[in-house]
Design a protein around this motif. Structure first.
Motif, PDB file in Angstrom:
ATOM      1  N   LYS A 183      67.719  70.099 -26.138  1.00  0.00           N
ATOM      2  CA  LYS A 183      68.692  70.592 -25.662  1.00  0.00           C
ATOM      3  C   LYS A 183      68.421  72.201 -26.101  1.00  0.00           C
ATOM      4  CE  LYS A 183      73.718  71.332 -25.541  1.00  0.00           C
ATOM      5  NZ  LYS A 183      74.956  70.668 -25.964  1.00  0.00           N
ATOM      6  N   ILE A 184      68.375  72.326 -27.604  1.00  0.00           N
ATOM      7  CA  ILE A 184      68.279  73.727 -28.140  1.00  0.00           C
ATOM      8  C   ILE A 184      67.026  74.200 -27.387  1.00  0.00           C
ATOM      9  CG2 ILE A 184      67.427  74.812 -30.184  1.00  0.00           C
ATOM     10  CD1 ILE A 184      69.212  72.511 -31.700  1.00  0.00           C
ATOM     11  N   GLY A 185      65.818  73.627 -27.198  1.00  0.00           N
ATOM     12  CA  GLY A 185      64.532  74.246 -26.822  1.00  0.00           C
ATOM     13  C   GLY A 185      64.710  74.835 -25.673  1.00  0.00           C
ATOM     14  N   ARG A 186      65.410  73.890 -24.633  1.00  0.00           N
ATOM     15  CA  ARG A 186      65.883  74.408 -23.272  1.00  0.00           C
ATOM     16  C   ARG A 186      66.823  75.746 -23.172  1.00  0.00           C
ATOM     17  NH1 ARG A 186      66.100  69.023 -22.584  1.00  0.00           N
ATOM     18  NH2 ARG A 186      68.134  68.773 -22.859  1.00  0.00           N
ATOM     19  N   GLY A 187      67.767  75.501 -24.389  1.00  0.00           N
ATOM     20  CA  GLY A 187      68.698  76.714 -24.448  1.00  0.00           C
ATOM     21  C   GLY A 187      67.935  78.209 -24.714  1.00  0.00           C
ATOM     22  N   LEU A 188      66.812  77.693 -25.596  1.00  0.00           N
ATOM     23  CA  LEU A 188      66.079  79.051 -26.146  1.00  0.00           C
ATOM     24  C   LEU A 188      65.553  79.639 -24.801  1.00  0.00           C
ATOM     25  CD1 LEU A 188      64.575  77.837 -29.238  1.00  0.00           C
ATOM     26  CD2 LEU A 188      66.410  79.511 -29.205  1.00  0.00           C
ATOM     27  N   ILE A 189      64.916  78.831 -23.984  1.00  0.00           N
ATOM     28  CA  ILE A 189      63.961  79.296 -22.803  1.00  0.00           C
ATOM     29  C   ILE A 189      64.988  79.865 -22.001  1.00  0.00           C
ATOM     30  CG2 ILE A 189      62.620  78.473 -20.963  1.00  0.00           C
ATOM     31  CD1 ILE A 189      61.591  76.392 -22.710  1.00  0.00           C
ATOM     32  N   ALA A 190      66.054  79.431 -21.405  1.00  0.00           N
ATOM     33  CA  ALA A 190      67.018  80.086 -20.817  1.00  0.00           C
ATOM     34  C   ALA A 190      67.402  81.549 -21.293  1.00  0.00           C
ATOM     35  CB  ALA A 190      68.371  79.186 -20.539  1.00  0.00           C
ATOM     36  N   MET A 191      67.738  81.514 -22.588  1.00  0.00           N
ATOM     37  CA  MET A 191      67.828  82.761 -23.161  1.00  0.00           C
ATOM     38  C   MET A 191      66.821  83.643 -22.998  1.00  0.00           C
ATOM     39  SD  MET A 191      69.093  83.373 -27.406  1.00  0.00           S
ATOM     40  CE  MET A 191      67.252  83.206 -27.873  1.00  0.00           C
ATOM     41  N   ARG A 192      65.574  83.222 -23.478  1.00  0.00           N
ATOM     42  CA  ARG A 192      64.468  84.237 -23.182  1.00  0.00           C
ATOM     43  C   ARG A 192      64.453  84.655 -21.570  1.00  0.00           C
ATOM     44  NH1 ARG A 192      59.190  80.991 -22.348  1.00  0.00           N
ATOM     45  NH2 ARG A 192      60.059  80.807 -20.316  1.00  0.00           N
ATOM     46  N   ASP A 193      64.610  83.906 -21.045  1.00  0.00           N
ATOM     47  CA  ASP A 193      64.492  84.242 -19.437  1.00  0.00           C
ATOM     48  C   ASP A 193      65.676  85.167 -18.961  1.00  0.00           C
ATOM     49  OD1 ASP A 193      62.328  82.877 -19.122  1.00  0.00           O
ATOM     50  OD2 ASP A 193      63.249  81.121 -18.227  1.00  0.00           O
ATOM     51  N   SER A 194      66.723  84.841 -19.244  1.00  0.00           N
ATOM     52  CA  SER A 194      68.127  85.686 -18.845  1.00  0.00           C
ATOM     53  C   SER A 194      69.145  85.675 -20.053  1.00  0.00           C
ATOM     54  CB  SER A 194      68.528  85.615 -17.531  1.00  0.00           C
ATOM     55  OG  SER A 194      69.533  86.206 -17.196  1.00  0.00           O
ATOM     56  N   GLU A 195      69.524  86.394 -20.704  1.00  0.00           N
ATOM     57  CA  GLU A 195      70.598  86.178 -21.803  1.00  0.00           C
ATOM     58  C   GLU A 195      71.945  86.171 -21.000  1.00  0.00           C
ATOM     59  OE1 GLU A 195      70.663  88.947 -25.027  1.00  0.00           O
ATOM     60  OE2 GLU A 195      68.644  88.390 -25.910  1.00  0.00           O
ATOM     61  N   ALA A 200      76.543  82.589 -19.458  1.00  0.00           N
ATOM     62  CA  ALA A 200      77.146  82.163 -18.441  1.00  0.00           C
ATOM     63  C   ALA A 200      77.215  80.536 -18.254  1.00  0.00           C
ATOM     64  CB  ALA A 200      76.808  82.577 -16.990  1.00  0.00           C
ATOM     65  N   MET A 201      76.079  79.892 -18.921  1.00  0.00           N
ATOM     66  CA  MET A 201      76.345  78.439 -19.003  1.00  0.00           C
ATOM     67  C   MET A 201      76.714  77.789 -20.324  1.00  0.00           C
ATOM     68  SD  MET A 201      72.383  77.498 -17.102  1.00  0.00           S
ATOM     69  CE  MET A 201      71.440  78.522 -18.418  1.00  0.00           C
ATOM     70  N   GLY A 202      77.227  79.058 -21.040  1.00  0.00           N
ATOM     71  CA  GLY A 202      77.986  78.411 -22.273  1.00  0.00           C
ATOM     72  C   GLY A 202      76.930  78.384 -23.557  1.00  0.00           C
ATOM     73  N   ILE A 203      75.938  78.989 -23.472  1.00  0.00           N
ATOM     74  CA  ILE A 203      74.910  79.025 -24.438  1.00  0.00           C
ATOM     75  C   ILE A 203      75.436  80.065 -25.538  1.00  0.00           C
ATOM     76  CG2 ILE A 203      72.501  79.529 -25.159  1.00  0.00           C
ATOM     77  CD1 ILE A 203      71.932  78.129 -22.523  1.00  0.00           C
ATOM     78  N   SER A 204      75.400  79.825 -26.641  1.00  0.00           N
ATOM     79  CA  SER A 204      75.799  80.811 -27.888  1.00  0.00           C
ATOM     80  C   SER A 204      74.294  81.553 -28.155  1.00  0.00           C
ATOM     81  CB  SER A 204      76.099  80.221 -28.987  1.00  0.00           C
ATOM     82  OG  SER A 204      76.238  81.156 -30.211  1.00  0.00           O
ATOM     83  N   ILE A 205      74.158  82.914 -27.793  1.00  0.00           N
ATOM     84  CA  ILE A 205      72.709  83.495 -27.795  1.00  0.00           C
ATOM     85  C   ILE A 205      72.675  83.772 -29.347  1.00  0.00           C
ATOM     86  CG2 ILE A 205      72.021  85.757 -27.297  1.00  0.00           C
ATOM     87  CD1 ILE A 205      72.102  83.857 -24.872  1.00  0.00           C
ATOM     88  N   PHE A 206      73.563  84.249 -29.963  1.00  0.00           N
ATOM     89  CA  PHE A 206      73.588  84.439 -31.536  1.00  0.00           C
ATOM     90  C   PHE A 206      73.009  83.067 -32.315  1.00  0.00           C
ATOM     91  CE2 PHE A 206      74.913  84.880 -35.921  1.00  0.00           C
ATOM     92  CZ  PHE A 206      74.260  85.996 -36.552  1.00  0.00           C
ATOM     93  N   LYS A 207      73.878  82.173 -31.701  1.00  0.00           N
ATOM     94  CA  LYS A 207      73.365  80.786 -32.667  1.00  0.00           C
ATOM     95  C   LYS A 207      71.982  80.355 -32.354  1.00  0.00           C
ATOM     96  CE  LYS A 207      74.584  75.766 -32.338  1.00  0.00           C
ATOM     97  NZ  LYS A 207      75.480  74.927 -31.674  1.00  0.00           N
TER      98      LYS A 207
END
Length: 334
Positions: A183-195, A200-207
């Motif tokens: 889940k964390i890895g997929r969050g990182l990839i999502a963050m990389r592609d578009s913060e 908007a999907m509820g991912i904590s960018i700073f975390k």
């Protein structure tokens, strides 16, 4: 396991066993061990740059910190049958992880080139600490480290050290794979592609940035801990900006967001300069490795932005495309 995974495992096993099959010299074995160690550092750097899209120019400091910590612990603790080496290498990863967390709390509020400048400043500052903190690092005189001795088994020979470091690389590669597909890895990839989309999907960018930075520091510290027991000596000038730039180049040239690319990039940038040194005229050029790194970065960014790890896929795609075009021409003729 699927067919692709099986092929990868067989390929890796064959490549790993080549030094024993060919019976290489000690100097070549040292080079191979160095490739394995830099592969670990590049894996960590790729988690930060390739998967989370954050750049750092201070990772050499984490690697140097890991080297000094491992050497200091093993030199200070009494012999405990190899436990002291395990403690030293573990702390070589753990302490950079903690420092990475602390640094991340400050630096990761920045973005882009501001983050790069902040981490560059951190790297320069830590290198200066290595020079001045004589009680811990022995300053410019450097610090010696002994060969690893695990439970009565000496890793003094380059071959035994190779097996040990290769096992660590395999374990960390498996962890990287599972980490990226979590889940964390997929969050990182999502963050990389578009913060913005990630938020908007509820991912904590700073975390998530903080997690990537600290895990990356852990990998780099482990690499430093292994390096000092391979070379058995460490001094401050080894951990400058040039090393941080080399780690960056390994990831970009090998392949961003690719575990295999990290290893391939480390092998390429470590081995090729040594091979070129043996060529009569080319080998006499000063700062050859830096020139080669710069040229390769330009070539890869212009013509292979996905890195040399995906070159085979690109060639296969072009070949299939030509085959399809030829079939279409034949059908039209018919």
């Amino acid at each position: 396991m699927n067919k692709k995974t099986t092929i990868y495992i067989i390929f890796i096993l064959i490549i790993s066993s080549l030094p024993f099959i060919l019976g290489v010299q000690r100097s070549t074995m040292t080079l191979i061990n160095t490739i394995v160690i830099y592969s670990i550092a590049a894996l960590g750097f790729n988690i930060l740059l390739g998967y989370s899209g954050q750049i750092s120019l201070g990772h050499a400091a984490f690697m140097g910190l890991g080297a000094y910590i491992s050497a200091y612990v093993t030199n200070t603790l009494p012999e405990m049958g190899g436990v002291e080496f395990i403690i030293g290498i573990f702390l070589a990863g753990l302490i950079p992880l903690v420092i990475g967390l602390i640094l991340g709390l400050i630096a990761l509020r920045l973005e882009g080139h501001y983050l790069a400048i902040a981490t560059l400043g951190f790297g320069v500052a830590i290198q200066q600490v290595f020079k001045e903190w004589v009680a811990f690092t022995n300053g410019f005189s450097g610090m010696n480290a002994s060969a690893i001795n695990l439970f009565g088994t000496s890793l003094r020979s380059r071959e035994s050290f190779y097996i040990f470091s290769l096992i660590i690389l395999a374990l960390l590669s498996i962890f990287s794979y599972n980490f990226i597909h979590s889940k964390i890895g997929r969050g990182l990839i999502a963050m990389r592609d578009s913060e913005h989309a990630a938020q908007a999907m509820g991912i904590s960018i700073f975390k998530y940035k903080l997690i990537a930075f600290s895990v990356s520091a852990f990998y780099t510290g482990i690499a430093g801990g292994l390096y000092v027991h391979l070379i058995r000596f460490v001094e401050p000038n080894q951990w400058g900006v040039e090393l941080s730039l080399n780690l960056l180049a390994m990831v970009v040239i090998g392949g961003l967001a690719s575990i295999f690319g990290s290893i391939l990039g480390a092998a390429f940038l470590t081995a090729i300069p040594e091979i070129l040194k043996e060529i009569p005229v080319i080998g006499e050029i000063r700062n050859l490795s830096m020139i080669l790194t710069g040229v390769l970065l330009i070539v890869v960014i212009m013509f292979m932005p996905q890195g040399i790890a995906r070159l085979g896929i690109k060639i296969k795609f072009l070949f299939n495309k030509k085959t399809k075009e030829e079939k279409l021409k034949e059908e039209k003729v018919v």
